[in-house]
Design a protein around this motif. Sequence first.
Motif, PDB file in Angstrom:
ATOM      1  N   THR A   1      15.686 -13.663  21.920  1.00  0.00           N
ATOM      2  CA  THR A   1      16.487 -13.007  20.889  1.00  0.00           C
ATOM      3  C   THR A   1      15.545 -12.399  19.857  1.00  0.00           C
ATOM      4  OG1 THR A   1      16.628 -14.899  19.381  1.00  0.00           O
ATOM      5  CG2 THR A   1      18.296 -14.777  21.138  1.00  0.00           C
ATOM      6  N   PRO A   2      16.000 -11.379  19.130  1.00  0.00           N
ATOM      7  CA  PRO A   2      15.156 -10.811  18.079  1.00  0.00           C
ATOM      8  C   PRO A   2      14.761 -11.816  16.999  1.00  0.00           C
ATOM      9  CG  PRO A   2      16.893  -9.266  18.641  1.00  0.00           C
ATOM     10  CD  PRO A   2      17.207 -10.558  19.368  1.00  0.00           C
ATOM     11  N   GLU A   3      15.598 -12.829  16.764  1.00  0.00           N
ATOM     12  CA  GLU A   3      15.235 -13.828  15.744  1.00  0.00           C
ATOM     13  C   GLU A   3      13.908 -14.515  16.048  1.00  0.00           C
ATOM     14  OE1 GLU A   3      19.831 -13.815  15.453  1.00  0.00           O
ATOM     15  OE2 GLU A   3      18.331 -13.671  17.040  1.00  0.00           O
ATOM     16  N   MET A   4      13.531 -14.575  17.321  1.00  0.00           N
ATOM     17  CA  MET A   4      12.278 -15.224  17.703  1.00  0.00           C
ATOM     18  C   MET A   4      11.043 -14.445  17.247  1.00  0.00           C
ATOM     19  SD  MET A   4      13.044 -16.590  21.545  1.00  0.00           S
ATOM     20  CE  MET A   4      14.210 -17.920  21.846  1.00  0.00           C
TER      21      MET A   4
ATOM     22  N   ARG B   1      19.082  -4.982  10.634  1.00  0.00           N
ATOM     23  CA  ARG B   1      18.139  -6.043  10.259  1.00  0.00           C
ATOM     24  C   ARG B   1      16.794  -5.842  10.947  1.00  0.00           C
ATOM     25  NH1 ARG B   1      20.455 -11.341  12.176  1.00  0.00           N
ATOM     26  NH2 ARG B   1      18.551 -12.157  11.239  1.00  0.00           N
ATOM     27  N   TYR B   2      16.822  -5.181  12.107  1.00  0.00           N
ATOM     28  CA  TYR B   2      15.621  -4.928  12.895  1.00  0.00           C
ATOM     29  C   TYR B   2      15.601  -3.459  13.312  1.00  0.00           C
ATOM     30  CZ  TYR B   2      15.906 -10.017  13.596  1.00  0.00           C
ATOM     31  OH  TYR B   2      16.001 -11.373  13.411  1.00  0.00           O
ATOM     32  N   ILE B   3      14.407  -2.946  13.563  1.00  0.00           N
ATOM     33  CA  ILE B   3      14.289  -1.706  14.315  1.00  0.00           C
ATOM     34  C   ILE B   3      14.333  -2.093  15.784  1.00  0.00           C
ATOM     35  CG2 ILE B   3      12.774   0.208  14.942  1.00  0.00           C
ATOM     36  CD1 ILE B   3      14.023   0.545  12.206  1.00  0.00           C
ATOM     37  N   LEU B   4      15.319  -1.608  16.497  1.00  0.00           N
ATOM     38  CA  LEU B   4      15.536  -1.962  17.892  1.00  0.00           C
ATOM     39  C   LEU B   4      15.122  -0.796  18.779  1.00  0.00           C
ATOM     40  CD1 LEU B   4      19.116  -3.522  17.526  1.00  0.00           C
ATOM     41  CD2 LEU B   4      16.923  -4.741  17.530  1.00  0.00           C
ATOM     42  N   VAL B   5      14.067  -0.992  19.553  1.00  0.00           N
ATOM     43  CA  VAL B   5      13.641   0.008  20.527  1.00  0.00           C
ATOM     44  C   VAL B   5      14.323  -0.367  21.837  1.00  0.00           C
ATOM     45  CG1 VAL B   5      11.699   1.133  21.655  1.00  0.00           C
ATOM     46  CG2 VAL B   5      11.462   0.297  19.301  1.00  0.00           C
TER      47      VAL B   5
ATOM     48  N   THR C   1       0.807  -1.205   0.000  1.00  0.00           N
ATOM     49  CA  THR C   1       0.000   0.000   0.000  1.00  0.00           C
ATOM     50  C   THR C   1       0.846   1.263   0.000  1.00  0.00           C
ATOM     51  OG1 THR C   1      -0.119  -0.087   2.406  1.00  0.00           O
ATOM     52  CG2 THR C   1      -1.912  -1.109   1.189  1.00  0.00           C
ATOM     53  N   SER C   2       1.990   1.237   0.644  1.00  0.00           N
ATOM     54  CA  SER C   2       2.776   2.463   0.756  1.00  0.00           C
ATOM     55  C   SER C   2       4.085   2.416  -0.012  1.00  0.00           C
ATOM     56  CB  SER C   2       3.099   2.724   2.236  1.00  0.00           C
ATOM     57  OG  SER C   2       3.940   1.714   2.735  1.00  0.00           O
ATOM     58  N   GLY C   3       4.516   1.214  -0.409  1.00  0.00           N
ATOM     59  CA  GLY C   3       5.792   1.095  -1.073  1.00  0.00           C
ATOM     60  C   GLY C   3       6.972   1.268  -0.133  1.00  0.00           C
ATOM     61  N   VAL C   4       6.707   1.273   1.151  1.00  0.00           N
ATOM     62  CA  VAL C   4       7.757   1.472   2.143  1.00  0.00           C
ATOM     63  C   VAL C   4       8.283   0.122   2.606  1.00  0.00           C
ATOM     64  CG1 VAL C   4       8.265   2.334   4.451  1.00  0.00           C
ATOM     65  CG2 VAL C   4       6.793   3.654   2.932  1.00  0.00           C
ATOM     66  N   CYS C   5       9.583   0.044   2.751  1.00  0.00           N
ATOM     67  CA  CYS C   5      10.196  -1.192   3.217  1.00  0.00           C
ATOM     68  C   CYS C   5      10.015  -1.284   4.728  1.00  0.00           C
ATOM     69  CB  CYS C   5      11.674  -1.190   2.852  1.00  0.00           C
ATOM     70  SG  CYS C   5      12.450  -2.796   3.014  1.00  0.00           S
ATOM     71  N   ASN C   6       9.315  -2.325   5.179  1.00  0.00           N
ATOM     72  CA  ASN C   6       8.979  -2.480   6.590  1.00  0.00           C
ATOM     73  C   ASN C   6       9.975  -3.409   7.270  1.00  0.00           C
ATOM     74  OD1 ASN C   6       6.597  -1.008   6.102  1.00  0.00           O
ATOM     75  ND2 ASN C   6       5.538  -2.868   5.492  1.00  0.00           N
ATOM     76  N   MET C   7      10.769  -2.870   8.166  1.00  0.00           N
ATOM     77  CA  MET C   7      11.686  -3.711   8.920  1.00  0.00           C
ATOM     78  C   MET C   7      10.953  -4.305  10.110  1.00  0.00           C
ATOM     79  SD  MET C   7      15.169  -1.434   8.816  1.00  0.00           S
ATOM     80  CE  MET C   7      16.128  -2.701   9.623  1.00  0.00           C
TER      81      MET C   7
ATOM     82  N   GLU D   1      23.560   6.502  18.658  1.00  0.00           N
ATOM     83  CA  GLU D   1      24.397   7.301  17.768  1.00  0.00           C
ATOM     84  C   GLU D   1      25.298   6.419  16.900  1.00  0.00           C
ATOM     85  OE1 GLU D   1      26.525   9.947  20.286  1.00  0.00           O
ATOM     86  OE2 GLU D   1      24.784  11.229  20.709  1.00  0.00           O
ATOM     87  N   GLU D   2      25.602   5.242  17.412  1.00  0.00           N
ATOM     88  CA  GLU D   2      26.569   4.369  16.732  1.00  0.00           C
ATOM     89  C   GLU D   2      25.930   3.398  15.753  1.00  0.00           C
ATOM     90  OE1 GLU D   2      30.034   1.118  18.010  1.00  0.00           O
ATOM     91  OE2 GLU D   2      29.099   2.399  19.524  1.00  0.00           O
ATOM     92  N   TYR D   3      24.713   2.920  16.075  1.00  0.00           N
ATOM     93  CA  TYR D   3      24.109   1.841  15.299  1.00  0.00           C
ATOM     94  C   TYR D   3      22.859   2.304  14.552  1.00  0.00           C
ATOM     95  CZ  TYR D   3      27.121  -1.501  17.725  1.00  0.00           C
ATOM     96  OH  TYR D   3      28.207  -2.193  18.206  1.00  0.00           O
ATOM     97  N   LYS D   4      22.723   1.828  13.349  1.00  0.00           N
ATOM     98  CA  LYS D   4      21.553   2.105  12.528  1.00  0.00           C
ATOM     99  C   LYS D   4      20.332   1.368  13.096  1.00  0.00           C
ATOM    100  CE  LYS D   4      19.813   1.399   7.821  1.00  0.00           C
ATOM    101  NZ  LYS D   4      20.140   0.842   6.475  1.00  0.00           N
ATOM    102  N   GLY D   5      19.179   2.040  13.056  1.00  0.00           N
ATOM    103  CA  GLY D   5      17.926   1.381  13.413  1.00  0.00           C
ATOM    104  C   GLY D   5      17.662   1.268  14.898  1.00  0.00           C
TER     105      GLY D   5
END
Length: 250
Positions: free
Chosen positions: A214-217, A34-38, A6-12, A55-59
Amino acid sequence: MSESSTSGVCNMIIDAHIHCHELGRDELSRYAGRYILVCVSDDPASSRATLELAEEYKGVTPCIGIHPWNVKNHGLSDLRSLLKEAVERGVKCLGEVGLDKRFTPESFSRQLEFFREIAGYAREYGFALNIHAAGAWREVFEEVYGRDLDKVYFHWYTGPLDLLNNIVEAGYYVGLNPAWRLQAKHREVIASVPLRNVLTESDAPYEYRGLKMTPEMITGSLELLASIHGVSVEEVESTIWGNYVKILGA
């Protein structure tokens, strides 16, 4: 990772509650991007570590605060200093914060004092709250709902089902934790919540009854939600991405 039709946005894939400051750098490097980490924090020191990781890691979306288990170790001045720093640095989320009558009931009155301060800042500055509420689900709900807060996430909800209806009606979110594999109550909760009110989480590196989170779960959690709601995994991912955007304004 999938692309919304619907949006064409890549959903992590969203991990809405993870203790990044407790992870090794190799492990965190494996998840970042690989994930959005809150990433939630427990006290002033871990809060500042979380801000550095953001500041160091993406996402990485940082949440800072003082966990209800740790209020006994800090004064209100420590909390106010941390909340002021959150405002100055443009942090969007306070967490892991809340109340706990199950594991640390002896400090409940002090927890309540801290949490009311936190909720007041959330009201004034629009922070999202990443909530711990073991044994105190109603008390937390009353505090946030009474202040008309709108960005509230109940991490690993296992509270009463009648209160869950109030949480949903208020537009709040609950977390689907990997503990559903072992915890019947959590499965019952998740089966009762509309998809529009769910976020996925790992609570890594916490270990529950021998299950190391783990996030893989989260992939298994997405599949569970797809089965419950009779939709594709891609649709579940897209909906949860939208939920994340609504609460954290990504």
